[in-house]
Design a protein around this motif. Structure first.
Motif, mmCIF file in Angstrom:
data_model
loop_
_atom_site.group_PDB
_atom_site.id
_atom_site.type_symbol
_atom_site.label_atom_id
_atom_site.label_comp_id
_atom_site.label_asym_id
_atom_site.label_seq_id
_atom_site.Cartn_x
_atom_site.Cartn_y
_atom_site.Cartn_z
ATOM 1 N N SER A 1 81.590 34.115 -83.809
ATOM 2 C CA SER A 1 81.473 35.470 -82.859
ATOM 3 C C SER A 1 81.229 36.443 -83.232
ATOM 4 N N ALA A 2 82.235 37.146 -84.425
ATOM 5 C CA ALA A 2 82.165 37.729 -85.372
ATOM 6 C C ALA A 2 80.797 38.322 -85.725
ATOM 7 N N ALA A 3 80.538 37.941 -86.317
ATOM 8 C CA ALA A 3 78.505 37.497 -86.838
ATOM 9 C C ALA A 3 77.816 37.921 -85.812
ATOM 10 N N MET A 4 77.532 36.954 -84.358
ATOM 11 C CA MET A 4 76.914 36.893 -83.767
ATOM 12 C C MET A 4 77.298 38.224 -82.845
ATOM 13 N N GLN A 5 78.457 39.368 -82.549
ATOM 14 C CA GLN A 5 78.002 40.520 -82.628
ATOM 15 C C GLN A 5 77.542 41.178 -83.332
ATOM 16 N N ASP A 6 77.725 41.004 -84.235
ATOM 17 C CA ASP A 6 77.589 42.398 -85.388
ATOM 18 C C ASP A 6 76.471 42.255 -85.228
ATOM 19 N N ALA A 7 75.937 41.160 -84.830
ATOM 20 C CA ALA A 7 74.004 40.780 -85.059
ATOM 21 C C ALA A 7 73.591 41.743 -83.236
ATOM 22 N N LEU A 8 73.821 41.428 -83.007
ATOM 23 C CA LEU A 8 73.593 42.108 -81.321
ATOM 24 C C LEU A 8 74.039 43.250 -81.264
ATOM 25 N N LEU A 9 74.542 43.775 -82.199
ATOM 26 C CA LEU A 9 75.297 44.858 -82.004
ATOM 27 C C LEU A 9 74.027 45.694 -82.278
ATOM 28 N N HIS A 10 73.330 45.501 -83.188
ATOM 29 C CA HIS A 10 72.535 45.913 -84.779
ATOM 30 C C HIS A 10 71.343 45.903 -83.942
#
Lengths: 372, 372
Positions: A263-272
């Motif tokens: 989820s951390a990588a996913m949220q990082d990708a979504l934020l950008h």
């Protein structure tokens, strides 16, 4: 906050304060949405095991301050070829397996250290499993049974109604909505092209009033697709909806991280990501679904990539890949349904804050419209 | 009817009664929109001859009851390879010419009895012609110069501003809108994926608030794409727009038929189309544009069809075909830009009636939202 429709009031129907229904695979997010005055709807496709779902619903019963929640089960109207995961797997061409293996290697996605349980992540897409999930759900206190794949089978609708639980279904075209209402569906979720996950061609702006006009007073209509701020909630209400159904927005919730690998990588990708960083493709499930664009989706779009398989074979093909991608925690390699609205979010916040802003901006937008 | 934005008021800026701008290739429709209190904007791409445009604008000056109107010119920001139509035509592969000839024959579209004038229907897409059209327009009294292909060249913006005329440009992404405002564009038309004609990937529900937030108080924003009824006007205002830009709806106007060959067949086809009966394709101009689905678009989607050529070569390739298709008057074979909103219309009506309904339904939708 009141709704604006001649159709009746979704808040009265579901016993909620705000006309905002939130779909999420996370029970932590679902509970937070319900506690904040919306209706959290738990996506169940990730549960292979009825007991695991049972325990999760026990947790929801205990963590929603007594407020209502819903359950979303994936129920294809036409049951796919049924059988064990092993039977189905014989239908997958070797070319497809080779492509997935080669792509994961090229993207630097390692194998899972412990291996993968047979059927992990895929059984939820089968008819028999979905039906068992409905049985489990009805032993709890859901305020809604929803089906993200259109009209549920008639006997499931009857079973929910016998338990006093309304049924919702997602529709991407007017003809789908009409059939759903004929089948007894109580709440039609009109899901526009911009939405994450399974989605059709017609956009929310066009689809929503079409569906509202088509179902009349036979069902309540929620607007889905492209809803992430209060102006969009107000717009959906202006188009005639009783409320909204939001999915992608909650992927950015602080609560989402609890218990989800990757989820951390996913949220990082979504934020950008911007609103242009999604693709609509059959690679996730075999049916067209909007996903976050990533090196994984790009690989499937390459000229040498095979055509995705039909549902449920594509699920089976990519189930282990999805688990490996989650475990790899690489923001450049993500396999996640997401709508165009993801371009609106630039930080991770608690659900309660997101809901408070939604409600406040909706009020402001309506007041501004009303000021003459 | 008032607008609902902190950006200023499009009605004050353009001197119109209702915040509804209507794009149309027909001077009869444009005049009727302006007379009904909106702003009719005449699409000029069909004018090969500056004198013909001059005469048409004389007619508009005399037939709008002194109310304002606008002019839309197709101005690619990057000038394509320029030259006469004959020079450009040498760049079209024979395979493409053969495909068009074969397809028209298969679809039963006869040749034009009198032949076709060299360059007919295509010169409007060239840079030098568009620039001459702006010069002609500014000798009349346009309230707006618009460019359906994004930001006009800087010298054109300066020329319009020197004449006291605001400039509008269509944007399908936030980055386009930002660049346009940097160039001096006064009104950004945020055009969603669902729109007819040239269109991007992002839908109106997502694009409109993105563009409003990005341009702030530097420009007014109109919502385009999916607008055909008052609920949709209200939704666009709720999303933060100052008003709406509508195109496809006016194809169903009674006034459209005057002087356009093929309009009866086109209107018949549109009346029977649903929101699912459009395709987004490069076959019309070389850039992605949404069109009515017909046997013509289907032929280009067949596996044996060639890839469309880049703009302006594709225009040149299909210009005669478009004239032949119009003359053939076959509702099954139509080459016409149209948005998903066409599914909403089931009769041909005068512009004044359409406008009255739009205004009334917008009021009702806003009043309903405001009633709490």
């Amino acid at each position: 906050m009141a709704t604006a429709t001649g159709q009746g009031d979704i808040r009265d129907r579901l016993g909620i304060e705000h006309p905002i229904v939130g779909f999420t695979p996370s029970e932590h997010v679902a509970a937070a949405i319900s506690r904040a005055g919306g209706l959290g709807v738990l996506g169940c496709v990730r549960f292979n095991d009825a007991e695991e779902l049972d325990a999760t619903l026990d947790w929801l019963d205990a963590n929603t301050d007594g407020k209502p929640y819903g359950v979303d089960v994936v129920m294809p109207m036409n049951a796919p070829t049924e059988g064990s995961a092993i039977d189905l797997s014989t239908l997958i061409p070797q070319e497809h397996r080779d492509f997935v293996d080669r792509t994961l290697e090229e993207l630097g996605v390692p194998a899972l250290p412990g291996g993968v349980a047979e059927g992990a992540g895929v059984l939820g897409w089968l008819h028999s499993v979905a039906r068992a999930q409905v049985d489990v759900a009805l032993r709890h206190r859901p305020a809604l049974i929803a089906n993200a794949l259109g009209s549920p089978p008639k006997d499931v609708i009857d079973e929910a109604h016998a338990a006093g639980v309304p049924v919702a279904a997602l529709a991407g075209r007017v003809v789908h909505a009409q059939r759903q209402v004929d089948d007894g569906v109580d709440i039609v979720v009109a899901q526009g092209h911009e939405a994450g996950g399974h989605t059709g061609e017609i956009t929310s702006m066009v689809l929503l009033p079409e569906v509202v006009d088509a179902v009349g007073d036979r069902a309540l209509v929620l607007g889905a697709g492209g809803i992430g701020c209060g102006r969009q909630v107000a717009a959906a209400l202006a188009l005639g909806a009783s409320g909204v159904w939001m999915g992608s927005a909650w992927l950015l919730a602080e609560e989402y991280g609890k218990g989800f690998p990757g989820s951390a990588a996913m949220q990082d990708a979504l934020l950008h990501a911007s609103s242009s960083d999604t693709v609509r493709s059959r690679i996730y499930s075999g049916k067209p679904a909007r996903l976050l664009r990533s090196r994984w989706s790009e690989a499937w779009a390459a000229p040498d990539a095979p055509e995705p398989l039909p549902m449920p074979l594509q699920n089976l093909l990519v189930a282990e890949a999805h688990l490996r991608i989650s475990a790899a925690e690489d923001p450049g390699v993500i396999a996640m349904p997401a709508g165009q609205i993801i371009g609106r979010f630039d930080r991770i916040r608690p659900v309660a804050d997101m809901m408070a802003d939604l409600v406040e901006e909706t009020r402001t937008a309506i007041a501004r419209l009303a000021a003459f």
